[in-house]
Design a protein around this motif. Structure first.
Motif, mmCIF file in Angstrom:
data_model
loop_
_atom_site.group_PDB
_atom_site.id
_atom_site.type_symbol
_atom_site.label_atom_id
_atom_site.label_comp_id
_atom_site.label_asym_id
_atom_site.label_seq_id
_atom_site.Cartn_x
_atom_site.Cartn_y
_atom_site.Cartn_z
ATOM 1 N N HIS A 48 9.623 -7.520 2.547
ATOM 2 C CA HIS A 48 9.376 -7.770 1.127
ATOM 3 C C HIS A 48 10.632 -7.884 0.269
ATOM 4 O O HIS A 48 10.570 -7.707 -0.949
ATOM 5 C CB HIS A 48 8.414 -6.723 0.527
ATOM 6 C CG HIS A 48 7.175 -6.537 1.337
ATOM 7 N ND1 HIS A 48 6.182 -7.480 1.388
ATOM 8 C CD2 HIS A 48 6.790 -5.533 2.161
ATOM 9 C CE1 HIS A 48 5.228 -7.057 2.204
ATOM 10 N NE2 HIS A 48 5.582 -5.894 2.699
ATOM 11 N N GLU A 49 11.773 -8.185 0.882
ATOM 12 C CA GLU A 49 12.953 -8.487 0.095
ATOM 13 C C GLU A 49 13.002 -9.986 -0.175
ATOM 14 O O GLU A 49 12.449 -10.783 0.573
ATOM 15 C CB GLU A 49 14.247 -8.079 0.829
ATOM 16 C CG GLU A 49 14.456 -6.597 0.946
ATOM 17 C CD GLU A 49 13.784 -6.003 2.183
ATOM 18 O OE1 GLU A 49 13.603 -4.782 2.203
ATOM 19 O OE2 GLU A 49 13.440 -6.752 3.106
ATOM 20 N N VAL A 50 13.676 -10.333 -1.252
ATOM 21 C CA VAL A 50 13.835 -11.730 -1.667
ATOM 22 C C VAL A 50 15.327 -11.967 -1.864
ATOM 23 O O VAL A 50 16.032 -11.109 -2.382
ATOM 24 C CB VAL A 50 13.115 -12.006 -3.002
ATOM 25 C CG1 VAL A 50 13.257 -13.464 -3.411
ATOM 26 C CG2 VAL A 50 11.668 -11.601 -2.949
ATOM 27 N N VAL A 51 15.793 -13.130 -1.457
ATOM 28 C CA VAL A 51 17.171 -13.519 -1.751
ATOM 29 C C VAL A 51 17.151 -14.923 -2.335
ATOM 30 O O VAL A 51 16.507 -15.826 -1.807
ATOM 31 C CB VAL A 51 18.104 -13.417 -0.520
ATOM 32 C CG1 VAL A 51 17.656 -14.319 0.596
ATOM 33 C CG2 VAL A 51 19.537 -13.691 -0.895
ATOM 34 N N SER A 63 16.458 -9.051 -4.393
ATOM 35 C CA SER A 63 15.451 -8.321 -5.162
ATOM 36 C C SER A 63 14.290 -7.987 -4.229
ATOM 37 O O SER A 63 14.308 -8.347 -3.062
ATOM 38 C CB SER A 63 14.967 -9.170 -6.347
ATOM 39 O OG SER A 63 14.431 -10.399 -5.908
ATOM 40 N N ILE A 64 13.295 -7.290 -4.767
ATOM 41 C CA ILE A 64 12.068 -7.092 -4.004
ATOM 42 C C ILE A 64 11.036 -8.069 -4.544
ATOM 43 O O ILE A 64 11.147 -8.551 -5.667
ATOM 44 C CB ILE A 64 11.543 -5.634 -4.065
ATOM 45 C CG1 ILE A 64 11.154 -5.250 -5.489
ATOM 46 C CG2 ILE A 64 12.553 -4.672 -3.475
ATOM 47 C CD1 ILE A 64 10.407 -3.921 -5.593
ATOM 48 N N GLN A 69 6.379 -4.763 -5.414
ATOM 49 C CA GLN A 69 6.320 -3.885 -6.578
ATOM 50 C C GLN A 69 4.884 -3.523 -6.921
ATOM 51 O O GLN A 69 4.615 -2.416 -7.357
ATOM 52 C CB GLN A 69 7.071 -4.465 -7.778
ATOM 53 C CG GLN A 69 6.427 -5.624 -8.493
ATOM 54 C CD GLN A 69 5.290 -5.269 -9.440
ATOM 55 O OE1 GLN A 69 5.185 -4.149 -9.937
ATOM 56 N NE2 GLN A 69 4.418 -6.232 -9.666
ATOM 57 N N SER A 70 3.951 -4.438 -6.706
ATOM 58 C CA SER A 70 2.550 -4.135 -7.021
ATOM 59 C C SER A 70 1.971 -3.108 -6.055
ATOM 60 O O SER A 70 1.159 -2.275 -6.440
ATOM 61 C CB SER A 70 1.706 -5.411 -7.038
ATOM 62 O OG SER A 70 1.605 -5.963 -5.750
ATOM 63 N N VAL A 71 2.412 -3.155 -4.795
ATOM 64 C CA VAL A 71 1.949 -2.184 -3.801
ATOM 65 C C VAL A 71 2.586 -0.816 -4.057
ATOM 66 O O VAL A 71 1.931 0.220 -3.921
ATOM 67 C CB VAL A 71 2.265 -2.681 -2.373
ATOM 68 C CG1 VAL A 71 1.990 -1.605 -1.345
ATOM 69 C CG2 VAL A 71 1.454 -3.923 -2.065
ATOM 70 N N LEU A 127 11.821 -3.036 -12.319
ATOM 71 C CA LEU A 127 11.356 -3.615 -11.051
ATOM 72 C C LEU A 127 9.880 -3.986 -11.120
ATOM 73 O O LEU A 127 9.446 -4.936 -10.479
ATOM 74 C CB LEU A 127 11.566 -2.650 -9.890
ATOM 75 C CG LEU A 127 12.947 -2.638 -9.256
ATOM 76 C CD1 LEU A 127 13.002 -1.631 -8.134
ATOM 77 C CD2 LEU A 127 13.330 -4.000 -8.756
ATOM 78 N N ASN A 128 9.102 -3.231 -11.887
ATOM 79 C CA ASN A 128 7.682 -3.554 -12.038
ATOM 80 C C ASN A 128 7.462 -4.700 -13.018
ATOM 81 O O ASN A 128 6.579 -5.525 -12.819
ATOM 82 C CB ASN A 128 6.893 -2.340 -12.517
ATOM 83 C CG ASN A 128 6.900 -1.223 -11.509
ATOM 84 O OD1 ASN A 128 7.501 -0.182 -11.754
ATOM 85 N ND2 ASN A 128 6.257 -1.416 -10.371
ATOM 86 N N LYS A 129 8.265 -4.763 -14.053
ATOM 87 C CA LYS A 129 8.085 -5.782 -15.084
ATOM 88 C C LYS A 129 8.578 -7.155 -14.649
ATOM 89 O O LYS A 129 7.971 -8.169 -14.979
ATOM 90 C CB LYS A 129 8.823 -5.364 -16.360
ATOM 91 C CG LYS A 129 8.261 -4.124 -17.009
ATOM 92 C CD LYS A 129 9.101 -3.705 -18.196
ATOM 93 C CE LYS A 129 8.644 -2.355 -18.704
ATOM 94 N NZ LYS A 129 9.610 -1.751 -19.598
#
Length: 163
Positions: A48-51, A63-64, A69-71, A127-129
């Protein structure tokens, strides 16, 4: 105004290929004296990482994913790497703690950390927003950009958690 735009687009002087830099596989168009070529590639990992990689600078913004973040739920703490740290693809890069769980963050690519998002220390809820934009974790100068080819597109990533 439309007449002016039409005339501009018809003008061969504005959008003519620069013959000295055109290869058989690509074309570079000259717009005045400016040349622009930057490719941004966004790829995902199973963890679940993003680049988001910019090939012009060789830097990837880590980022994630929004799904992660929702989980996790409400993030309360983020552990970030230190600037200058080097990581191999798959090494633990940091951690995220939420009201539900804690999760390690792994380096999606190999490289050296050039910058971290200091805002997350005081605002971990960012991170959630906005997990993939304002809530980015760090910027890594890739040591091997070809590792981006090993990561997943959004469609491939989405299939991993919808199954």
């Amino acid at each position: 105004m439309q007449t002016g735009l039409r005339a501009a687009f018809r003008s061969r002087a504005l959008f003519t290929p620069n013959r000295s830099r055109v290869s058989s596989t690509s074309q570079v168009f000259r717009v005045g004296a400016l040349y622009s070529r930057a490719l941004h590639t966004k790829k995902y990992t199973v963890e679940h990482e993003v680049v988001n990689f910019d090939d012009a600078t060789g830097v990837g913004i880590v980022s994630i994913s929004d799904h992660a973040q929702s989980v996790l739920g409400d993030v309360v703490f983020v552990e970030l790497p230190t600037i200058g740290s080097s990581f191999a693809q798959g090494d633990q890069l940091g951690a995220v703690e939420s009201v539900k769980a804690a999760s390690d963050i792994y380096a999606p690519v190999s490289g050296t950390v050039e910058e971290v998002n200091e805002t997350l220390a005081s605002e971990p809820g960012l991170l959630n927003k906005s997990p993939e934009e304002k809530g980015w974790l760090c910027k890594i100068k890739l040591s091997d950009p070809s590792e981006m080819d090993k990561l997943m597109t959004f469609e491939e990533y989405k299939q991993t958690y919808e199954e």
